[in-house]
Design an enzyme around this catalytic site. Sequence first.
Site, PDB file in Angstrom:
ATOM      1  N   GLU A 196     116.282  92.338  95.482  1.00 38.65           N
ATOM      2  CA  GLU A 196     117.476  91.525  96.354  1.00 38.65           C
ATOM      3  C   GLU A 196     117.540  92.549  97.704  1.00 38.65           C
ATOM      4  O   GLU A 196     117.159  93.602  97.620  1.00 38.65           O
ATOM      5  CB  GLU A 196     118.647  91.108  95.699  1.00 38.65           C
ATOM      6  CG  GLU A 196     118.457  90.187  94.562  1.00 38.65           C
ATOM      7  CD  GLU A 196     119.723  89.827  93.911  1.00 38.65           C
ATOM      8  OE1 GLU A 196     121.022  90.229  94.325  1.00 38.65           O
ATOM      9  OE2 GLU A 196     119.529  88.958  92.884  1.00 38.65           O
ATOM     10  N   LYS A 242      87.086  72.166 119.107  1.00 38.03           N
ATOM     11  CA  LYS A 242      87.359  73.035 117.931  1.00 38.03           C
ATOM     12  C   LYS A 242      87.481  71.978 116.860  1.00 38.03           C
ATOM     13  O   LYS A 242      88.237  71.036 116.914  1.00 38.03           O
ATOM     14  CB  LYS A 242      88.382  73.880 117.970  1.00 38.03           C
ATOM     15  CG  LYS A 242      88.740  74.805 116.471  1.00 38.03           C
ATOM     16  CD  LYS A 242      89.756  75.707 116.746  1.00 38.03           C
ATOM     17  CE  LYS A 242      91.131  75.319 116.539  1.00 38.03           C
ATOM     18  NZ  LYS A 242      92.087  76.329 116.756  1.00 38.03           N
TER      19      LYS A 242
HETATM   20  C1  R5P Z   1      95.746  76.258 117.189  1.00 40.40           C
HETATM   21  O1  R5P Z   1      95.846  75.149 117.885  1.00 40.40           O
HETATM   22  C2  R5P Z   1      96.259  77.497 118.195  1.00 40.40           C
HETATM   23  O2  R5P Z   1      96.144  77.391 119.639  1.00 40.40           O
HETATM   24  C3  R5P Z   1      95.266  78.619 117.918  1.00 40.40           C
HETATM   25  O3  R5P Z   1      93.965  78.465 118.360  1.00 40.40           O
HETATM   26  C4  R5P Z   1      95.178  78.896 116.327  1.00 40.40           C
HETATM   27  O4  R5P Z   1      96.460  78.791 115.683  1.00 40.40           O
HETATM   28  C5  R5P Z   1      94.460  80.047 116.215  1.00 40.40           C
HETATM   29  O5  R5P Z   1      94.391  80.107 114.666  1.00 40.40           O
HETATM   30  P1  R5P Z   1      93.324  81.079 113.805  1.00 40.40           P
HETATM   31  O6  R5P Z   1      93.350  82.489 114.569  1.00 40.40           O
HETATM   32  O7  R5P Z   1      93.806  81.128 112.507  1.00 40.40           O
HETATM   33  O8  R5P Z   1      91.946  80.393 114.096  1.00 40.40           O
END
Ligand code: R5P
Length: 338
Positions: free
Chosen positions: A49, A202
């Site tokens: 805790e 992406k």
């Molecule tokens: C997502 O839409 C954000 O803008 C970042 O691109 C994302 O959070 C990056 O995440 P990671 O580093 O895990 O690929």
Amino acid sequence: MTPVDKRPGTPAMRLILPLPGNEIFARRLADEGGWELGAMETRRFPDGETYVRILSEVKDKAVDLVCTLARPDDGFLRLIFAADAARDLGARQVNLVAPYLSYMRQDRRFQPGEAVTSRSFARLVSSSFDRLLTVDPHLHRYPALSPLYTMPTDTLHAAPLLADWIAAEVDKPLIIGPDEESDQWVSAIAARIGAPHAVLRKVRHGDRHVEVKLPDLSKWRGRQPVLADDIASSGNTLIEAARQLPLQGFVRPVVAVVHAIFADDSFQRLAALCDRIVSTDSVPHESNSVRLASLVGNAIASAPDDEGDLIRHRRPPEELDEVKQVGFDSFPASDPPS
Ligand code: R5P
């Protein structure tokens, strides 16, 4: 640095109080505004805790708890306990300064049964603080924090600071966002410095698995690519984007991110593909090159000072009868005294 507006009397009645790990940011903030810097003691009891003790006088002060919320689960109860303690001890206002705000990405139920944690987290934070100040929260499906947070919020933007860094350090930049969501940041950066920008596509297949596709960027060959994004979390979005750029004949990119979380070894893996990586100091990290204290300090100084009193029920400090009866020598302990 933009000088902070020091209204008469304000500095003396404000306490900047860092949670563990936020001392450097808090010190810069306190210096920026000429405000008092406080301290607290926290530790774990043997049973796991959390113990919290505020070492500074908070009575009648506006208390700004400074706590970046990267990797929030471990320290979240500590933060809530500190906010409650400040209120119990007579703080006039208890605010949260969270340069990075967590739990913004699970903003809907992507699969049946999932918790919409952005809403749950906002409800928990809103129940303990009078005001929230943060920098570039991941606003995607929500246009602002107000539908989530039921207290006044200040949303600040680091894009101008990153843009100024790029303008000073990078020759002939091409600002590139790794996905559609980054358009808001890259277009703001590009507009400020008069550079071209592009946004990649992406597809996310999992927490750590993303696929990034480049449109034809050949008309900008010869420029220095600068990948800009709000968060490097697993880092894989930026890593995949950085891997793709040489395939179109570009030199190794510069990377500029607001929030440098960089889980596991992602920073090293990205660094191997890049010329330079820079970030703001919203999350303490070796890539921090852009300081936010001036931006945040100005926002604190210009926030309405009495709003907290209007919106929150004030509970008077209570007598801690039972603790007084047992005496302080036996408290705190990991088990309640008999
Ligand atoms: C997502 O839409 C954000 O803008 C970042 O691109 C994302 O959070 C990056 O995440 P990671 O580093 O895990 O690929």
